[in-house]
Design a protein around this motif. Structure first.
Motif, PDB file in Angstrom:
ATOM      1  N   ASP A 187       9.237  22.756  10.491  1.00  0.00           N
ATOM      2  CA  ASP A 187       8.591  22.797  11.808  1.00  0.00           C
ATOM      3  C   ASP A 187       7.499  21.748  11.974  1.00  0.00           C
ATOM      4  O   ASP A 187       6.720  21.795  12.913  1.00  0.00           O
ATOM      5  CB  ASP A 187       8.081  24.210  12.135  1.00  0.00           C
ATOM      6  N   TYR A 188       7.467  20.790  11.059  1.00  0.00           N
ATOM      7  CA  TYR A 188       6.542  19.672  11.203  1.00  0.00           C
ATOM      8  C   TYR A 188       6.973  18.830  12.398  1.00  0.00           C
ATOM      9  O   TYR A 188       8.152  18.533  12.571  1.00  0.00           O
ATOM     10  CB  TYR A 188       6.545  18.825   9.927  1.00  0.00           C
ATOM     11  N   GLU A 189       6.013  18.463  13.241  1.00  0.00           N
ATOM     12  CA  GLU A 189       6.415  17.819  14.490  1.00  0.00           C
ATOM     13  C   GLU A 189       6.117  16.331  14.589  1.00  0.00           C
ATOM     14  O   GLU A 189       6.326  15.727  15.618  1.00  0.00           O
ATOM     15  CB  GLU A 189       5.794  18.573  15.666  1.00  0.00           C
ATOM     16  N   GLY A 190       5.652  15.737  13.491  1.00  0.00           N
ATOM     17  CA  GLY A 190       5.358  14.297  13.536  1.00  0.00           C
ATOM     18  C   GLY A 190       6.630  13.475  13.517  1.00  0.00           C
ATOM     19  O   GLY A 190       7.728  14.004  13.399  1.00  0.00           O
ATOM     20  N   PHE A 191       6.486  12.183  13.635  1.00  0.00           N
ATOM     21  CA  PHE A 191       7.635  11.295  13.577  1.00  0.00           C
ATOM     22  C   PHE A 191       7.908  10.882  12.137  1.00  0.00           C
ATOM     23  O   PHE A 191       7.031  10.923  11.300  1.00  0.00           O
ATOM     24  CB  PHE A 191       7.376  10.035  14.419  1.00  0.00           C
ATOM     25  N   ASP A 192       9.164  10.488  11.891  1.00  0.00           N
ATOM     26  CA  ASP A 192       9.537  10.000  10.569  1.00  0.00           C
ATOM     27  C   ASP A 192       8.559   8.953  10.039  1.00  0.00           C
ATOM     28  O   ASP A 192       8.237   8.918   8.871  1.00  0.00           O
ATOM     29  CB  ASP A 192      10.928   9.367  10.609  1.00  0.00           C
ATOM     30  N   ARG A 193       8.141   8.072  10.954  1.00  0.00           N
ATOM     31  CA  ARG A 193       7.296   6.945  10.536  1.00  0.00           C
ATOM     32  C   ARG A 193       5.904   7.389  10.101  1.00  0.00           C
ATOM     33  O   ARG A 193       5.152   6.614   9.521  1.00  0.00           O
ATOM     34  CB  ARG A 193       7.191   5.906  11.654  1.00  0.00           C
ATOM     35  N   THR A 194       5.545   8.652  10.409  1.00  0.00           N
ATOM     36  CA  THR A 194       4.254   9.170   9.957  1.00  0.00           C
ATOM     37  C   THR A 194       4.190   9.121   8.441  1.00  0.00           C
ATOM     38  O   THR A 194       3.132   8.927   7.850  1.00  0.00           O
ATOM     39  CB  THR A 194       4.075  10.640  10.400  1.00  0.00           C
ATOM     40  N   VAL A 195       5.360   9.300   7.815  1.00  0.00           N
ATOM     41  CA  VAL A 195       5.430   9.260   6.353  1.00  0.00           C
ATOM     42  C   VAL A 195       4.880   7.934   5.835  1.00  0.00           C
ATOM     43  O   VAL A 195       4.174   7.896   4.831  1.00  0.00           O
ATOM     44  CB  VAL A 195       6.892   9.452   5.877  1.00  0.00           C
ATOM     45  N   ASP A 196       5.192   6.854   6.572  1.00  0.00           N
ATOM     46  CA  ASP A 196       4.722   5.534   6.134  1.00  0.00           C
ATOM     47  C   ASP A 196       3.199   5.497   6.005  1.00  0.00           C
ATOM     48  O   ASP A 196       2.659   4.860   5.102  1.00  0.00           O
ATOM     49  CB  ASP A 196       5.180   4.449   7.124  1.00  0.00           C
ATOM     50  N   THR A 197       2.537   6.156   6.924  1.00  0.00           N
ATOM     51  CA  THR A 197       1.073   6.184   6.886  1.00  0.00           C
ATOM     52  C   THR A 197       0.578   6.938   5.652  1.00  0.00           C
ATOM     53  O   THR A 197      -0.331   6.496   4.953  1.00  0.00           O
ATOM     54  CB  THR A 197       0.516   6.858   8.158  1.00  0.00           C
ATOM     55  N   TYR A 198       1.199   8.081   5.407  1.00  0.00           N
ATOM     56  CA  TYR A 198       0.807   8.848   4.215  1.00  0.00           C
ATOM     57  C   TYR A 198       1.037   8.032   2.934  1.00  0.00           C
ATOM     58  O   TYR A 198       0.219   8.013   2.035  1.00  0.00           O
ATOM     59  CB  TYR A 198       1.600  10.152   4.128  1.00  0.00           C
ATOM     60  N   ILE A 199       2.193   7.372   2.890  1.00  0.00           N
ATOM     61  CA  ILE A 199       2.523   6.568   1.695  1.00  0.00           C
ATOM     62  C   ILE A 199       1.514   5.427   1.534  1.00  0.00           C
ATOM     63  O   ILE A 199       1.044   5.144   0.430  1.00  0.00           O
ATOM     64  CB  ILE A 199       3.957   5.987   1.802  1.00  0.00           C
ATOM     65  N   LYS A 200       1.166   4.820   2.678  1.00  0.00           N
ATOM     66  CA  LYS A 200       0.197   3.720   2.619  1.00  0.00           C
ATOM     67  C   LYS A 200      -1.125   4.208   2.019  1.00  0.00           C
ATOM     68  O   LYS A 200      -1.722   3.560   1.165  1.00  0.00           O
ATOM     69  CB  LYS A 200      -0.018   3.152   4.034  1.00  0.00           C
ATOM     70  N   ASN A 201      -1.545   5.382   2.455  1.00  0.00           N
ATOM     71  CA  ASN A 201      -2.798   5.950   1.938  1.00  0.00           C
ATOM     72  C   ASN A 201      -2.696   6.275   0.446  1.00  0.00           C
ATOM     73  O   ASN A 201      -3.609   5.997  -0.325  1.00  0.00           O
ATOM     74  CB  ASN A 201      -3.161   7.225   2.708  1.00  0.00           C
ATOM     75  N   LEU A 202      -1.564   6.875   0.069  1.00  0.00           N
ATOM     76  CA  LEU A 202      -1.378   7.223  -1.350  1.00  0.00           C
ATOM     77  C   LEU A 202      -1.413   5.968  -2.218  1.00  0.00           C
ATOM     78  O   LEU A 202      -2.024   5.943  -3.288  1.00  0.00           O
ATOM     79  CB  LEU A 202      -0.031   7.940  -1.539  1.00  0.00           C
ATOM     80  N   ARG A 203      -0.748   4.912  -1.728  1.00  0.00           N
ATOM     81  CA  ARG A 203      -0.723   3.671  -2.503  1.00  0.00           C
ATOM     82  C   ARG A 203      -2.133   3.135  -2.693  1.00  0.00           C
ATOM     83  O   ARG A 203      -2.495   2.695  -3.778  1.00  0.00           O
ATOM     84  CB  ARG A 203       0.131   2.625  -1.776  1.00  0.00           C
ATOM     85  N   LYS A 204      -2.904   3.170  -1.607  1.00  0.00           N
ATOM     86  CA  LYS A 204      -4.272   2.661  -1.670  1.00  0.00           C
ATOM     87  C   LYS A 204      -5.069   3.419  -2.733  1.00  0.00           C
ATOM     88  O   LYS A 204      -5.849   2.870  -3.483  1.00  0.00           O
ATOM     89  CB  LYS A 204      -4.928   2.823  -0.287  1.00  0.00           C
ATOM     90  N   LYS A 205      -4.820   4.735  -2.795  1.00  0.00           N
ATOM     91  CA  LYS A 205      -5.599   5.578  -3.708  1.00  0.00           C
ATOM     92  C   LYS A 205      -5.151   5.466  -5.171  1.00  0.00           C
ATOM     93  O   LYS A 205      -5.931   5.681  -6.078  1.00  0.00           O
ATOM     94  CB  LYS A 205      -5.526   7.031  -3.243  1.00  0.00           C
ATOM     95  N   LEU A 206      -3.867   5.130  -5.371  1.00  0.00           N
ATOM     96  CA  LEU A 206      -3.342   5.109  -6.750  1.00  0.00           C
ATOM     97  C   LEU A 206      -3.180   3.702  -7.323  1.00  0.00           C
ATOM     98  O   LEU A 206      -2.970   3.541  -8.515  1.00  0.00           O
ATOM     99  CB  LEU A 206      -1.986   5.823  -6.797  1.00  0.00           C
ATOM    100  N   ALA A 207      -3.278   2.687  -6.448  1.00  0.00           N
ATOM    101  CA  ALA A 207      -2.969   1.317  -6.876  1.00  0.00           C
ATOM    102  C   ALA A 207      -3.925   0.824  -7.954  1.00  0.00           C
ATOM    103  O   ALA A 207      -5.078   1.236  -8.039  1.00  0.00           O
ATOM    104  CB  ALA A 207      -3.018   0.382  -5.678  1.00  0.00           C
ATOM    105  N   GLU A 208      -3.404  -0.061  -8.765  1.00  0.00           N
ATOM    106  CA  GLU A 208      -4.210  -0.747  -9.777  1.00  0.00           C
ATOM    107  C   GLU A 208      -3.458  -2.018 -10.137  1.00  0.00           C
ATOM    108  O   GLU A 208      -2.270  -2.155  -9.810  1.00  0.00           O
ATOM    109  CB  GLU A 208      -4.386   0.145 -11.006  1.00  0.00           C
TER     110      GLU A 208
END
Ligand code: CA
Length: 231
Positions: free
Chosen positions: A190-211
């Motif tokens: 029942d999540y109502e966001g768009f598929d592309r919202t995932v890209d934003t989450y992934i971008k944030n995760l990458r920023k937090k885990l990158a090295e």
């Protein structure tokens, strides 16, 4: 710390034992499936961790895993798989293993994974239902109980959605997930966001885990399809 090594190839077994001894842990070796279960029973399961080859004479690694879990033991089990085949890994994890390393493997990576499992065991975050898993060469831990991601033991500040998405990717590390699958699995139907919202989450995760060396935060883009966690 006593570590049971179940591996029929002597050279590999000896090498693992040597690395384990160097870390001041005590290695105990079994060279086929039957011997592994005999030692396990004789020692009443008194081991802190098991390194378990999947392809073994007499009794397979998956079967050993299942039998050990039937005794309600929560001993961390790290599987060695000869093939990078997804089905091997999935079957191994389904039979109760906590982590896996694909042959040929670097002994340093295996030792890092062993340390990560022992750390989690000691911190008490591993419960009977295995609420904690590691990924990214054993350096990132996902703690479902505390809803926390830790890199090298230090908490990484993530939102609940980021946590759920990362956990989804890590639940099957070499699998590629489409955006839709990630949403359905991590955030619910029942999540109502768009598929592309995932890209934003992934971008944030990458920023937090990158090295350096892992600029993508261990998350690969599979063009035209979705994302995959580097194992
Ligand atoms: Ca083997």
């Amino acid at each position: 710390m006593r570590i049971l090594i179940v591996e029929d190839e002597r050279l590999i077994s000896d090498a693992i034992a040597a690395y384990i001894a160097r870390e001041k842990y005590e290695p105990v070796c079994a060279y086929d499936g039957e011997q592994a279960l005999e030692i396990w029973d004789a020692e009443s399961g008194n081991f802190d961790l098991i390194v378990l080859d999947l392809m073994l004479p007499k009794i397979s690694g998956q079967e050993i895993c299942r039998r050990i879990r039937e005794t309600n033991s929560t001993v961390p089990i790290i599987m060695l798989t000869a093939r990078s085949g997804e089905s091997d890994v999935v079957e191994g994890l389904d039979s109760g293993a906590n982590d896996y390393v694909t042959k040929p493997f670097s002994p340093r990576v295996l030792m890092a994974r062993i340390r990560a499992q022992l750390r989690m065991q000691n911190s008490g975050s591993v419960r009977k239902n295995f609420t904690s898993t590691t990924c990214c060469d054993g350096r990132v831990e996902i703690d479902s109980e505390r809803v926390e991601i830790r890199k090298d033991g230090a908490p990484v500040q993530v939102t609940k959605s980021e946590f759920l998405i990362f956990s989804t990717l890590a639940s099957r590390p070499i699998r590629t997930w489409s955006r839709e699958e990630i949403i359905r699995s991590a955030l619910g139907d029942d999540y109502e966001g768009f598929d592309r919202t995932v890209d934003t989450y992934i971008k944030n995760l990458r920023k937090k885990l990158a090295e350096p060396g892992h600029e993508n935060g261990w998350i690969s883009t599979v063009h035209g399809f979705g994302y995959r966690l580097d194992s």
